[in-house]
Write an enzyme that holds these catalytic residues in place. Structure first.
Site, PDB file in Angstrom:
ATOM      1  N   LYS A 112     -87.431  14.533  25.190  1.00 14.68           N
ATOM      2  CA  LYS A 112     -87.532  13.145  24.720  1.00 14.68           C
ATOM      3  C   LYS A 112     -88.980  12.706  24.553  1.00 14.68           C
ATOM      4  O   LYS A 112     -89.269  11.792  23.788  1.00 14.68           O
ATOM      5  CB  LYS A 112     -86.752  12.229  25.636  1.00 14.68           C
ATOM      6  CG  LYS A 112     -85.249  12.524  25.522  1.00 14.68           C
ATOM      7  CD  LYS A 112     -84.377  11.564  26.267  1.00 14.68           C
ATOM      8  CE  LYS A 112     -82.912  11.798  25.947  1.00 14.68           C
ATOM      9  NZ  LYS A 112     -82.390  13.075  26.484  1.00 14.68           N
TER      10      LYS A 112
HETATM   11  C1  LIG Z   1     -81.162  13.639  26.148  1.00 18.69           C
HETATM   12  C2  LIG Z   1     -80.976  15.065  26.529  1.00 18.69           C
HETATM   13  C3  LIG Z   1     -80.043  15.898  25.874  1.00 18.69           C
HETATM   14  C4  LIG Z   1     -79.122  15.383  24.782  1.00 18.69           C
HETATM   15  O1  LIG Z   1     -79.800  15.101  23.597  1.00 18.69           O
HETATM   16  P1  LIG Z   1     -79.100  14.232  22.446  1.00 18.69           P
HETATM   17  O2  LIG Z   1     -80.174  13.935  21.468  1.00 18.69           O
HETATM   18  O3  LIG Z   1     -78.587  12.993  23.136  1.00 18.69           O
HETATM   19  O4  LIG Z   1     -78.000  15.040  21.872  1.00 18.69           O
HETATM   20  C5  LIG Z   1     -79.971  17.237  26.240  1.00 18.69           C
HETATM   21  N1  LIG Z   1     -80.750  17.728  27.239  1.00 18.69           N
HETATM   22  C6  LIG Z   1     -81.637  16.966  27.898  1.00 18.69           C
HETATM   23  C7  LIG Z   1     -82.438  17.563  28.987  1.00 18.69           C
HETATM   24  C8  LIG Z   1     -81.792  15.608  27.568  1.00 18.69           C
HETATM   25  O5  LIG Z   1     -82.677  14.847  28.245  1.00 18.69           O
END
Ligand SMILES: *Cc1c(COP(=O)(O)O)cnc(C)c1O
Length: 464
Positions: A112
């Site tokens: 993120k």
């Molecule tokens: C947010 C997240 C996901 C999921 O990603 P999306 O974009 O919501 O599909 C997967 N793995 C981790 C570690 C995350 O923080």
């Protein structure tokens, strides 16, 4: 570049207004009116750029007409300069034809950061130009809260308030939020569940007067700018593995469908992609959808990969719109039906087109531990539970052997030390930048699960 809503009843906006708005006023999500195109020759010419330079080239067409466009290069260099690995998104060879792209060298150790570091800087510049102030409010069960706080700490024109369920997040995840010492960061430990936190945030946004008074804004994954920034690492991986002269497959552990949708955008822009493999944990709404053509919600079950414990994949609406012939009225009907009954079916011809490009596989917690253990024994590498769900999916699908597969490693194993230790007997250590996480003082305000008390807190701390 103009942006349109997936539900067709909100005004078209330019990039800057889309950045600040997040959700469209008709409840839909914004998408560019047309997809920028990169020819094979243009993609070939991107080889050799470093990550920040590539990011600038990929994002520029989406930001034509934005007041931020002249600053894009500086924003990318500053954002990705904060990543601990010099390659930013290093590719590691896992097994013949299997690669892992590590997306966890950002400040909070999850993918993120790739989007939020950029978005935080864009917000700050745009608010400076417009002379305004916003209050970002969000609920988190894990990675989003810390990534958003880290992206906005100390930034002018922004206050950020994140609600987490008291006593229900992992220690690492909570401390990554509560040990941040910046006057514009406000943590609320709510006496309730994650759903209670989210309901309070929704109620704050639904209160039009309060929303305007506090200039509320959100940075959740429905914000187009987050998708846009994530498109870059799909180009990065594919180009490093020989694109456009070689086609690759991507494997993405998925919750809200934001990450894998960014991959789809890359393919629409001209990147040759053979397949997107979506990994689900026990909360497998997407895998069931690809199998059946019907999107049917079920109750959320807690798992070892909590960032995918989701039953509504909000960003799927964007795929439905784009692969369904951009028929906003049809999307509007499907979403109304989903809200009312918890299910909707996709037209067979559109579902077929989707399954030509996407497929899904699920993995339960026992399988997740087994994959973490197997990878450790085979390679000596520690992987986190989300990444393990992806690797299992990668090995469960048939992909032609001349197509390299890239599994996205979405979090650092040290974010989930208990699961990793259980699977391998090794407890992953935090990287040096976070080594003092457990000795720093925590700062948060504990509040009961009560909307009025949260409003009062915000009035006292940010609206004055
Ligand atoms: C947010 C997240 C996901 C999921 O990603 P999306 O974009 O919501 O599909 C997967 N793995 C981790 C570690 C995350 O923080």
């Amino acid at each position: 570049m103009r942006y349109v809503s997936t539900r067709g009843r909100a005004p078209e906006l330019g990039f800057d207004d889309v950045l600040l708005a997040g959700l469209a006023t008709d409840g839909g999500l914004y998408l560019p009116a047309t997809w920028p195109q990169f020819s094979a020759a243009e993609i070939r010419a991107l080889a050799g750029l470093d990550y920040a330079a590539l990011a600038e080239r990929i994002m520029a067409p989406f930001m034509q007409g934005s007041v931020l466009a002249p600053h894009l290069g500086a924003i990318c260099r500053e954002a990705y300069g904060r990543f601990s690995h010099p390659a930013v998104a290093p590719l590691r060879h896992l097994a013949p034809n299997e690669w892992i792209m590590e997306l966890f060298s950002g400040p909070t150790l999850a993918f993120k950061d790739f989007a939020l570091q950029v978005v935080g800087l864009m917000f700050e510049r745009l608010l400076a130009v417009r002379g305004s102030h916003i209050t970002i409010v969000g609920a988190t069960s894990g990675d989003t809260g810390s990534a958003a706080i880290e992206a906005t700490r100390g930034r002018k024109g922004i206050d950020i308030c994140i609600l987490h369920p008291a006593g229900r997040t992992s220690d690492v995840q909570r401390r990554q939020m509560t040990t941040v010492d910046a006057p514009n960061v406000h943590n609320i430990a709510l006496e309730g569940t994650f759903d209670d936190c989210q309901n309070i945030v929704k109620a704050l946004f639904a209160d039009q007067r309060f929303r305007e008074e506090a200039n509320l804004s959100a940075v959740n994954s429905i914000n187009w700018a987050r998708i846009m920034a994530q498109v870059v690492y799909y180009f990065w991986a594919a180009i490093n593995l020989g694109a456009p002269d070689r086609t690759v497959a991507f494997v993405v552990p998925t919750g809200n469908f934001g990450n894998v949708f960014a991959g789809y955008v890359a393919s629409r822009m001209g990147l040759p992609v053979a397949k997107f493999v979506v990994g689900s944990n026990t909360n497998d709404i997407l895998t069931r959808y690809f199998e059946t053509g019907s999107m049917t919600a079920a109750g959320v079950v807690p798992t070892l990969s909590p960032s995918m414990d989701i039953q509504i994949s909000s960003n799927f609406e964007r795929l439905l719109f784009d692969m369904g012939g951009r028929d906003a009225a049809a999307v509007d009907r499907a979403m109304a039906q989903f809200k009312q009954s918890g299910a909707y079916a996709v037209e067979p011809k559109h579902h077929q087109a989707m399954t030509a490009l996407f497929t899904g596989r699920r993995l339960d917690d026992a399988g997740t531990l087994k994959v973490i253990g197997d990878v450790f024994r085979a390679t000596g590498e520690l992987i986190d539970p989300h990444t393990a769900v992806g690797i299992a999916a990668m090995r469960a699908v048939e992909i032609p052997c001349d197509v390299p597969r890239v599994a996205l490693a979405t979090a650092h194993p040290a974010k989930f030390p208990d699961a990793v230790e259980k699977a391998t007997g090794r407890r992953p250590g935090l990287p040096p930048a976070l080594a003092n996480l457990f000795s720093l003082p925590e700062r948060f305000t504990k509040l009961p699960n009560d909307l009025d008390q949260v409003k009062r807190f915000l009035k006292d701390t940010v609206i004055s």
